[in-house]
Motif scaffolding. Structure first.
Motif, PDB file in Angstrom:
ATOM      1  N   ILE A  36       0.840  -1.205   0.000  1.00  0.00           N
ATOM      2  CA  ILE A  36       0.000   0.000   0.000  1.00  0.00           C
ATOM      3  C   ILE A  36       0.875   1.255   0.000  1.00  0.00           C
ATOM      4  O   ILE A  36       0.539   2.262  -0.632  1.00  0.00           O
ATOM      5  N   GLN A  37       2.002   1.188   0.696  1.00  0.00           N
ATOM      6  CA  GLN A  37       2.927   2.325   0.708  1.00  0.00           C
ATOM      7  C   GLN A  37       3.418   2.638  -0.709  1.00  0.00           C
ATOM      8  O   GLN A  37       3.437   3.798  -1.133  1.00  0.00           O
ATOM      9  N   HIS A  38       3.811   1.604  -1.443  1.00  0.00           N
ATOM     10  CA  HIS A  38       4.267   1.824  -2.823  1.00  0.00           C
ATOM     11  C   HIS A  38       3.115   2.324  -3.703  1.00  0.00           C
ATOM     12  O   HIS A  38       3.322   3.162  -4.593  1.00  0.00           O
ATOM     13  N   TRP A  39       1.907   1.824  -3.456  1.00  0.00           N
ATOM     14  CA  TRP A  39       0.743   2.286  -4.217  1.00  0.00           C
ATOM     15  C   TRP A  39       0.503   3.771  -3.953  1.00  0.00           C
ATOM     16  O   TRP A  39       0.209   4.542  -4.878  1.00  0.00           O
ATOM     17  N   ALA A  40       0.642   4.186  -2.696  1.00  0.00           N
ATOM     18  CA  ALA A  40       0.436   5.591  -2.337  1.00  0.00           C
ATOM     19  C   ALA A  40       1.498   6.485  -2.980  1.00  0.00           C
ATOM     20  O   ALA A  40       1.197   7.592  -3.452  1.00  0.00           O
ATOM     21  N   LYS A  41       2.738   6.017  -3.000  1.00  0.00           N
ATOM     22  CA  LYS A  41       3.809   6.788  -3.643  1.00  0.00           C
ATOM     23  C   LYS A  41       3.506   7.003  -5.121  1.00  0.00           C
ATOM     24  O   LYS A  41       3.687   8.099  -5.662  1.00  0.00           O
ATOM     25  N   ARG A  42       3.036   5.948  -5.776  1.00  0.00           N
ATOM     26  CA  ARG A  42       2.713   6.027  -7.198  1.00  0.00           C
ATOM     27  C   ARG A  42       1.546   6.982  -7.439  1.00  0.00           C
ATOM     28  O   ARG A  42       1.531   7.734  -8.414  1.00  0.00           O
ATOM     29  N   LEU A  43       0.574   6.986  -6.540  1.00  0.00           N
ATOM     30  CA  LEU A  43      -0.566   7.902  -6.651  1.00  0.00           C
ATOM     31  C   LEU A  43      -0.088   9.352  -6.663  1.00  0.00           C
ATOM     32  O   LEU A  43      -0.531  10.163  -7.491  1.00  0.00           O
ATOM     33  N   LEU A  44       0.824   9.690  -5.766  1.00  0.00           N
ATOM     34  CA  LEU A  44       1.335  11.059  -5.688  1.00  0.00           C
ATOM     35  C   LEU A  44       2.151  11.415  -6.928  1.00  0.00           C
ATOM     36  O   LEU A  44       2.123  12.560  -7.389  1.00  0.00           O
ATOM     37  N   ARG A  45       2.864  10.427  -7.490  1.00  0.00           N
ATOM     38  CA  ARG A  45       3.621  10.684  -8.717  1.00  0.00           C
ATOM     39  C   ARG A  45       2.684  10.943  -9.897  1.00  0.00           C
ATOM     40  O   ARG A  45       2.943  11.805 -10.740  1.00  0.00           O
ATOM     41  N   ILE A  46       1.592  10.184  -9.971  1.00  0.00           N
ATOM     42  CA  ILE A  46       0.623  10.394 -11.050  1.00  0.00           C
ATOM     43  C   ILE A  46       0.067  11.817 -11.001  1.00  0.00           C
ATOM     44  O   ILE A  46      -0.094  12.481 -12.031  1.00  0.00           O
ATOM     45  N   TRP A  75      -8.475  14.290   1.229  1.00  0.00           N
ATOM     46  CA  TRP A  75      -8.366  12.838   1.148  1.00  0.00           C
ATOM     47  C   TRP A  75      -6.926  12.438   0.810  1.00  0.00           C
ATOM     48  O   TRP A  75      -6.501  11.306   1.063  1.00  0.00           O
ATOM     49  N   LEU A  76      -6.161  13.384   0.275  1.00  0.00           N
ATOM     50  CA  LEU A  76      -4.763  13.129  -0.050  1.00  0.00           C
ATOM     51  C   LEU A  76      -3.893  12.965   1.186  1.00  0.00           C
ATOM     52  O   LEU A  76      -2.800  12.382   1.107  1.00  0.00           O
ATOM     53  N   ASP A  77      -4.351  13.486   2.322  1.00  0.00           N
ATOM     54  CA  ASP A  77      -3.542  13.430   3.540  1.00  0.00           C
ATOM     55  C   ASP A  77      -3.131  12.004   3.880  1.00  0.00           C
ATOM     56  O   ASP A  77      -1.994  11.746   4.281  1.00  0.00           O
ATOM     57  N   ILE A  78      -4.076  11.065   3.736  1.00  0.00           N
ATOM     58  CA  ILE A  78      -3.802   9.687   4.125  1.00  0.00           C
ATOM     59  C   ILE A  78      -2.766   9.023   3.212  1.00  0.00           C
ATOM     60  O   ILE A  78      -1.762   8.496   3.711  1.00  0.00           O
ATOM     61  N   PRO A  79      -2.935   9.039   1.878  1.00  0.00           N
ATOM     62  CA  PRO A  79      -1.873   8.450   1.045  1.00  0.00           C
ATOM     63  C   PRO A  79      -0.547   9.209   1.175  1.00  0.00           C
ATOM     64  O   PRO A  79       0.515   8.604   1.044  1.00  0.00           O
ATOM     65  N   LEU A  80      -0.611  10.505   1.444  1.00  0.00           N
ATOM     66  CA  LEU A  80       0.613  11.275   1.642  1.00  0.00           C
ATOM     67  C   LEU A  80       1.409  10.714   2.819  1.00  0.00           C
ATOM     68  O   LEU A  80       2.597  10.408   2.707  1.00  0.00           O
ATOM     69  N   ILE A  81       0.744  10.580   3.970  1.00  0.00           N
ATOM     70  CA  ILE A  81       1.424  10.092   5.160  1.00  0.00           C
ATOM     71  C   ILE A  81       1.835   8.634   4.985  1.00  0.00           C
ATOM     72  O   ILE A  81       2.948   8.235   5.348  1.00  0.00           O
ATOM     73  N   GLN A 208       1.647  21.902 -10.186  1.00  0.00           N
ATOM     74  CA  GLN A 208       2.499  22.744  -9.335  1.00  0.00           C
ATOM     75  C   GLN A 208       2.197  22.581  -7.849  1.00  0.00           C
ATOM     76  O   GLN A 208       2.531  23.447  -7.051  1.00  0.00           O
ATOM     77  N   ILE A 209       1.570  21.475  -7.467  1.00  0.00           N
ATOM     78  CA  ILE A 209       1.205  21.297  -6.067  1.00  0.00           C
ATOM     79  C   ILE A 209       2.380  20.722  -5.278  1.00  0.00           C
ATOM     80  O   ILE A 209       2.995  19.731  -5.683  1.00  0.00           O
ATOM     81  N   GLU A 210       2.673  21.368  -4.188  1.00  0.00           N
ATOM     82  CA  GLU A 210       3.698  20.897  -3.261  1.00  0.00           C
ATOM     83  C   GLU A 210       3.064  20.761  -1.885  1.00  0.00           C
ATOM     84  O   GLU A 210       2.289  21.608  -1.466  1.00  0.00           O
ATOM     85  N   VAL A 211       3.377  19.684  -1.205  1.00  0.00           N
ATOM     86  CA  VAL A 211       2.874  19.518   0.155  1.00  0.00           C
ATOM     87  C   VAL A 211       4.065  19.585   1.107  1.00  0.00           C
ATOM     88  O   VAL A 211       5.065  18.895   0.925  1.00  0.00           O
ATOM     89  N   VAL A 212       3.958  20.478   2.071  1.00  0.00           N
ATOM     90  CA  VAL A 212       5.008  20.641   3.080  1.00  0.00           C
ATOM     91  C   VAL A 212       4.545  19.937   4.347  1.00  0.00           C
ATOM     92  O   VAL A 212       3.519  20.287   4.926  1.00  0.00           O
ATOM     93  N   LEU A 213       5.301  18.938   4.741  1.00  0.00           N
ATOM     94  CA  LEU A 213       4.957  18.147   5.920  1.00  0.00           C
ATOM     95  C   LEU A 213       6.026  18.393   6.981  1.00  0.00           C
ATOM     96  O   LEU A 213       7.193  18.085   6.776  1.00  0.00           O
TER      97      LEU A 213
END
Length: 242
Positions: A36-46, A75-81, A208-213
């Motif tokens: 699921i972690q790898h799936w979430a990473k791929r989602l953010l790359r897409i 809803w992006l917060d969860i795959p981001l983390i 151009q979206i950047e998320v600062v965590l």
């Protein structure tokens, strides 16, 4: 064209999630978490979302377990983390009904809270304590209870902080801030009457979206629940305003 291309990739990625869900029924939980972690990473790359980490990053990425306390925007917060580290989330029961994402949430071991049923709160705290006792994995809560517009942090509800006291866990504040063209944005916010598809469409139209965590310093549960919730809410709000 950019939106259409991302939509096609997203559809294929969701199909992959269905296949993963079927496979993970028989896989050990730790392997499912990595998948699921790898799936979430791929989602953010897409979606072409850039992640910037700051603060005490190693505290979050190491093997210690915390009650992670975060603001909630999208809803992006969860795959981001989850893309950074497999973690257990406390989510509203509505998420279980979301197509595909709900299945991933259940398989990842999410703890669901029914805010319309008072007895659910005690059950959730008990489930959190059981998790801390039996799994070497942090739990993340969103104590605002709802998503914000991204420009501010709403008052925290302190009920779930009880688990930190009972399980003797440090609380780790985590702030999420979405930016577009280096300016804080509400493009990713998922609140009000916005549907999941409308939110995806808004996000997919930007590259151009950047998320600062930002990860804060661990806090011991020595104060009252209310004092702790105010302290962490103010600390996270300060990070958002900078």
């Amino acid at each position: 064209m950019n939106f259409i291309f991302k939509s096609i990739l997203m559809a294929l990625h969701l199909l992959l999630a269905v296949i993963l869900c079927i496979a993970m029924i028989i896989l050990p939980r730790n392997i499912s978490g990595v998948l699921i972690q790898h799936w979430a990473k791929r989602l953010l790359r897409i979606l072409k979302i850039k992640i910037t980490l700051s603060g005490e990053v190693l505290n979050f990425l190491n093997k210690d377990t915390y009650l992670v306390v975060s603001n909630h925007i999208s809803w992006l917060d969860i795959p981001l983390i989850f893309s950074l580290k497999p973690i257990t989330f406390v989510s509203t029961s509505d998420v279980k009904m979301w197509p595909i994402i709900g299945m991933l949430a259940k398989i990842s071991g999410a703890i669901f809270i029914d805010r319309n049923r008072k007895s659910s709160l005690l059950e959730v705290i008990q489930a959190m304590n059981h998790h801390f006792k039996n799994h070497k994995q942090s739990i993340c809560i969103f104590p605002e209870g709802i998503t914000s517009n991204g420009y501010q942090v709403l008052p925290f509800k302190s009920n779930l902080f009880q688990s930190a006291f009972e399980a003797n866990k440090l609380l780790l504040p985590l702030s999420i801030k979405y930016k577009e063209n280096n300016v804080i944005t509400n493009r990713t916010s998922f609140h009000g009457s916005t549907t999941l598809f409308q939110s995806f469409k808004r996000i997919a139209k930007s590259n151009q979206i950047e998320v600062v965590l930002d990860i804060g310093h661990p806090v011991k549960p020595t104060q009252s629940r209310k004092d702790l919730s105010v302290k962490l809410q103010e600390a996270i709000a300060l990070k958002i305003s900078r």
